[in-house]
Design a protein around this motif. Structure first.
Motif, short mmCIF file in Angstrom:
data_model
loop_
_atom_site.label_atom_id
_atom_site.label_comp_id
_atom_site.label_asym_id
_atom_site.label_seq_id
_atom_site.Cartn_x
_atom_site.Cartn_y
_atom_site.Cartn_z
N TYR A 65 -20.66 -27.41 5.20
CA TYR A 65 -22.18 -26.60 5.39
C TYR A 65 -21.92 -25.57 6.39
O TYR A 65 -22.50 -24.40 6.34
CB TYR A 65 -23.10 -27.71 5.83
N SER B 263 -32.09 -37.43 2.94
CA SER B 263 -31.57 -36.23 2.32
C SER B 263 -31.11 -35.50 3.04
O SER B 263 -31.26 -35.01 4.01
CB SER B 263 -33.01 -35.29 1.66
N LEU C 196 -29.86 -31.24 7.34
CA LEU C 196 -29.19 -30.12 7.58
C LEU C 196 -29.89 -29.09 8.12
O LEU C 196 -29.53 -28.32 9.04
CB LEU C 196 -27.93 -29.77 6.66
N GLU C 197 -31.38 -29.32 7.76
CA GLU C 197 -32.14 -28.26 8.17
C GLU C 197 -32.38 -28.09 9.67
O GLU C 197 -32.57 -26.93 10.03
CB GLU C 197 -33.62 -28.60 7.50
N GLU D 62 -29.59 -32.68 2.63
CA GLU D 62 -30.43 -31.09 2.67
C GLU D 62 -31.32 -31.11 3.95
O GLU D 62 -31.17 -30.20 4.72
CB GLU D 62 -30.73 -30.83 1.42
N GLU D 63 -32.20 -32.08 3.97
CA GLU D 63 -33.20 -31.82 4.95
C GLU D 63 -32.73 -32.19 6.24
O GLU D 63 -33.01 -31.65 7.25
CB GLU D 63 -34.38 -32.95 4.68
N LYS E 295 -30.22 -25.28 11.56
CA LYS E 295 -30.51 -23.95 11.27
C LYS E 295 -30.77 -23.27 12.49
O LYS E 295 -30.30 -22.16 12.64
CB LYS E 295 -31.53 -23.66 10.10
N ASN F 169 -26.36 -39.33 7.18
CA ASN F 169 -25.57 -39.07 5.88
C ASN F 169 -25.56 -40.39 4.93
O ASN F 169 -24.42 -40.86 5.19
CB ASN F 169 -24.41 -38.46 6.16
#
Length: 196
Positions: free
Chosen positions: A20, A182, A187-188, A184-185, A191, A177
């Motif tokens: 990612y 999630s 990893l938010e 994806e959530e 950002k 993990n």
């Protein structure tokens, strides 16, 4: 230049997070690759390891018998500490070289992906620490699938690491993990590292 440390216990899924971060344009320094480089035939770390763990950890072709070293190095906390004391200075030196390279290449962020980052003084190189976390049963299943080793060998590796709380207490970011979350959530949350 921002240096991010990416760590967590074996089987937590650091490589997923590293992928990612690579997509986000980070220069990835793979601790496993560096750890292999420093024990190539003729490297000074290899000589020090054979002095400490026995000359028979070096195969006839001059390369390291990784399984034999692992069996000895992970047989006790003392032996694991000895392994780390020998290898970490060489690893840190190589990390510094790679960070310097990334900076010259114009990267704004480098990520050191290393399981033993916090156990060594390599963590000092990092401005932010990401810890990837997963429960022991999940990690065991992943290690068995990934490494093709016995359950006993996997547990020896797992037991050679510090407690979860120790890792989590050192994290600027925790990425959970496993199935309850999630990815994806999770990893938010990272950002903000790229939009500060």
């Amino acid at each position: 230049m921002l240096i991010i440390g990416l760590t967590g216990k074996t089987g937590a899924g650091k490589s997923t997070v590293a992928s990612y971060l690579k997509e986000k344009g980070c220069f990835i320094i793979d601790g496993d690759v560096v750890a292999r480089e420093i024990v190539l035939p003729g490297q000074p770390a290899l000589k020090k390891l054979s002095d400490a763990f026995g000359e028979d950890i070096i195969l006839p072709d001059g390369s390291l018998d990784r399984k034999k070293l692992a069996a000895r190095a992970f047989s006790s906390r003392e032996n694991t500490a000895l392994l780390n004391a020998i290898t970490h200075p060489f690893i840190k030196e190589r990390f510094e070289q790679l960070i310097s390279f990334a900076e010259k290449e114009g990267y704004s962020t480098a990520v050191i992906d290393a399981a033993a980052l916090l156990e060594s003084d390599c963590g000092e190189l990092c401005g932010k620490i990401i810890v990837v976390h997963a429960p022991a049963d999940v990690r065991l299943e992943r290690i068995l699938k990934r490494d093709g080793i016995t359950k006993e060998q996997a547990l020896i590796r797992m037991n050679g690491q510090k407690e979860d709380d120790w890792y989590l207490s050192k994290a600027d970011y925790v990425i959970r993990n496993y199935a309850d979350f999630s990815l994806e959530e999770e990893l938010e949350a990272l950002k903000e590292l790229f939009y500060e």
